[in-house]
Design a protein around this motif. Sequence first.
Motif, PDB file in Angstrom:
ATOM      1  N   ALA A 491       0.838  -1.207   0.000  1.00  0.00           N
ATOM      2  CA  ALA A 491       0.000   0.000   0.000  1.00  0.00           C
ATOM      3  C   ALA A 491       0.868   1.250   0.000  1.00  0.00           C
ATOM      4  CB  ALA A 491      -0.927  -0.010   1.217  1.00  0.00           C
ATOM      5  N   ARG A 492       1.908   1.248   0.817  1.00  0.00           N
ATOM      6  CA  ARG A 492       2.803   2.415   0.851  1.00  0.00           C
ATOM      7  C   ARG A 492       3.511   2.586  -0.491  1.00  0.00           C
ATOM      8  NH1 ARG A 492       8.212   2.856   4.505  1.00  0.00           N
ATOM      9  NH2 ARG A 492       8.781   1.159   3.077  1.00  0.00           N
ATOM     10  N   ALA A 493       4.004   1.498  -1.064  1.00  0.00           N
ATOM     11  CA  ALA A 493       4.703   1.595  -2.351  1.00  0.00           C
ATOM     12  C   ALA A 493       3.771   2.123  -3.441  1.00  0.00           C
ATOM     13  CB  ALA A 493       5.264   0.229  -2.733  1.00  0.00           C
ATOM     14  N   LEU A 494       2.528   1.671  -3.412  1.00  0.00           N
ATOM     15  CA  LEU A 494       1.582   2.101  -4.438  1.00  0.00           C
ATOM     16  C   LEU A 494       1.219   3.574  -4.261  1.00  0.00           C
ATOM     17  CD1 LEU A 494       0.260   0.936  -6.871  1.00  0.00           C
ATOM     18  CD2 LEU A 494      -1.637   0.136  -5.456  1.00  0.00           C
ATOM     19  N   PHE A 495       1.070   4.012  -3.018  1.00  0.00           N
ATOM     20  CA  PHE A 495       0.760   5.428  -2.796  1.00  0.00           C
ATOM     21  C   PHE A 495       1.952   6.330  -3.142  1.00  0.00           C
ATOM     22  CE2 PHE A 495      -3.138   4.451  -0.314  1.00  0.00           C
ATOM     23  CZ  PHE A 495      -3.971   5.340  -0.978  1.00  0.00           C
ATOM     24  N   MET A 496       3.147   5.833  -3.053  1.00  0.00           N
ATOM     25  CA  MET A 496       4.297   6.602  -3.532  1.00  0.00           C
ATOM     26  C   MET A 496       4.181   6.840  -5.039  1.00  0.00           C
ATOM     27  SD  MET A 496       7.498   4.958  -1.390  1.00  0.00           S
ATOM     28  CE  MET A 496       8.689   6.033  -2.188  1.00  0.00           C
ATOM     29  N   GLU A 497       3.801   5.802  -5.802  1.00  0.00           N
ATOM     30  CA  GLU A 497       3.587   5.959  -7.244  1.00  0.00           C
ATOM     31  C   GLU A 497       2.454   6.944  -7.515  1.00  0.00           C
ATOM     32  OE1 GLU A 497       3.058   2.336  -9.396  1.00  0.00           O
ATOM     33  OE2 GLU A 497       4.498   1.228  -8.154  1.00  0.00           O
ATOM     34  N   ILE A 498       1.385   6.819  -6.744  1.00  0.00           N
ATOM     35  CA  ILE A 498       0.229   7.696  -6.946  1.00  0.00           C
ATOM     36  C   ILE A 498       0.604   9.148  -6.681  1.00  0.00           C
ATOM     37  CG2 ILE A 498      -2.073   8.260  -6.068  1.00  0.00           C
ATOM     38  CD1 ILE A 498      -2.429   5.229  -5.531  1.00  0.00           C
ATOM     39  N   CYS A 499       1.357   9.402  -5.615  1.00  0.00           N
ATOM     40  CA  CYS A 499       1.783  10.765  -5.292  1.00  0.00           C
ATOM     41  C   CYS A 499       2.616  11.369  -6.417  1.00  0.00           C
ATOM     42  CB  CYS A 499       2.586  10.785  -3.993  1.00  0.00           C
ATOM     43  SG  CYS A 499       1.594  10.611  -2.506  1.00  0.00           S
ATOM     44  N   GLU A 500       3.550  10.596  -6.931  1.00  0.00           N
ATOM     45  CA  GLU A 500       4.397  11.086  -8.024  1.00  0.00           C
ATOM     46  C   GLU A 500       3.577  11.398  -9.262  1.00  0.00           C
ATOM     47  OE1 GLU A 500       7.370   8.145  -8.628  1.00  0.00           O
ATOM     48  OE2 GLU A 500       8.365   8.487  -6.710  1.00  0.00           O
TER      49      GLU A 500
END
Length: 619
Positions: A491-500
């Motif tokens: 979830a954290r890794a995916l939200f990092m992609e989403i933020c970028e």
Amino acid sequence: MTGDQATAVTGEHVEVDVEVVGDVHLQARPQVPTRPVQIQSRPPLLFGREAVVRELRGRLTTGWRTVAGESLVVEGPQVGEMSPAGGAGQIGVPRVVVVHGLGGVGKTSVALEYAHRYLPDYQLVWQFPAEEPAVLSAAFGRLAALLGLGEAAQGADPVDQVHAALAARTEPWLVIFDNAPDADVLRPFLPPAGPGHVLVTSRSGNWPREQGMELPVLEPGAAAALVLARAEQEDARAAVEVAGELGALPLALEQAGAFMAETGLAIADYLDLLHRQRAELLAQGQAWGYREQVTTTWQLAFENVERSHRPAIALLRLLACYAHEAVPYHLLLSQLERRSALELFRADQRRRQVYGRAPLSRVRLLRQARRRLAAVLTMQELPRDAVAVNAAIGALRRHSLIGQPVDGAVPVHRLVQAVTMDQLPVRQQRRWREVAAVLLEGLLPDDPARPESWPRYALLLPHIRTALRAFSPGMDKAARYLGASGNHRTARALFMEICEALTATFGQEHPSTLTARHELARWTGELGDAEAARGQYAALLPVRERVQGPEHPDTLAVRHELARWTGELGDPAAARDLFAALVPDRERVLGAAHPDTVAARRQLARWAREAGGLSAGDS
């Protein structure tokens, strides 16, 4: 001989009478013992197929059945046991096995390995090219001539002659029909009787279950070993990655290895090139035993499907936009039975607006509207009702362009997907990806935190990661599902992609970007990094206050999390003070009974108790 000095030769078996005219004499021609064998050369490398060859041997030889009676007529080819040596009054029924599968999976190589390995067991081994009926008939004529059948039955069909000869033989024989188009085309050519084995290779998946033997791609270890052997290199790690990128398809692996051997390119460098120039690279290198490259091996199948069944090629293009894991086509297309393409796109537009993912400028809105209208027309090419969908699936299975459907889902090899999309102009690729995204978004439950929705998300997650952009509402939902179901790291890794992605698309201070930053901090903390979570919330708070105001519910939510992680870091007094300031603001904005206000009061009691400011009874 004909003409004035003709010599007439008549006879039976080896006893021949010679009539002489003039000085011309013809002696009797002695019979020469023959063992007809016509097969291609043995594959030099055949990794990972030992179990397949053993299974093939078992299916061809296990069990025998004889059918007695002089008046018996065997109607058509049958699967069953046979008598190894016919015998008087008995007719052996040939055993038939059809090795079928995706083009390039190595069906012919398996058949050739079997034929060469067990060649001593057969008195006749013959490989027929079965792709074209006319060519196949001519091949029967050559075998008939070799068997000496031409003079015995002048004017007879060579297929019938060979069938009769095979039925009369007492020693085992093997015939291979290579690359047969389908069962209907091949049926008149299959030997109906005799002590033999019939081995068929075909891309078509439409064969009787008792006959069919679907050939899968290679296992990862065997695929990597094939790359290393063909490339004549030793980089095992890079070979595993290349095998994975090529979907362990033998044709692609042979072709890649041949290209590396010819050019001296290192496996790691080939992998890098494959990522950057896949379409061009798949057209390079010549694989042993194949006339075609990956880019052309399915071309005829594509053309046949597009010409004969347009909804099927449309479905294949849709499936090519998802992950190569089983695609739930039934679930995706069921939406088209209830709503029109235009209605589905309008619903998707409303989702984007709710999540704040719609473009703000008029120019971008107009550009998106034109692009989406083209995608609506593209979606209308898909089959809509259950009958049409099943017909399209059947058409694709006939050419082995998809795997075996199970429970409304079907796997598609990653290279079939790649070549399918690479054949389309860039604009059409974008339209199909837009269609795939809209259909997928329409299946995602609105509340990913509810356990009832988790099976649906688990089913669709590989396709979400493949078909949706990082800033789409569906990607946001998937990340929330992962966090709620306990997969905090992903979830954290995916939200990092989403933020970028949101920062690049909408800017650093767009509300959607700020929400994604909030979620990133949340799952960072849940993963166990309290210090990083507190730092992210501390950085987010002034931006929320400036953009949305100090009393906006989202700003208050950041203050709540900042206070919580302050306490988790070992400062309960500071946490108590932050919650003491938050509670009255939440009561004023949301009301005293609002769940967020109640949660803030509970946290205040917790940290006050830990700091020594409240008794257990006061909490």
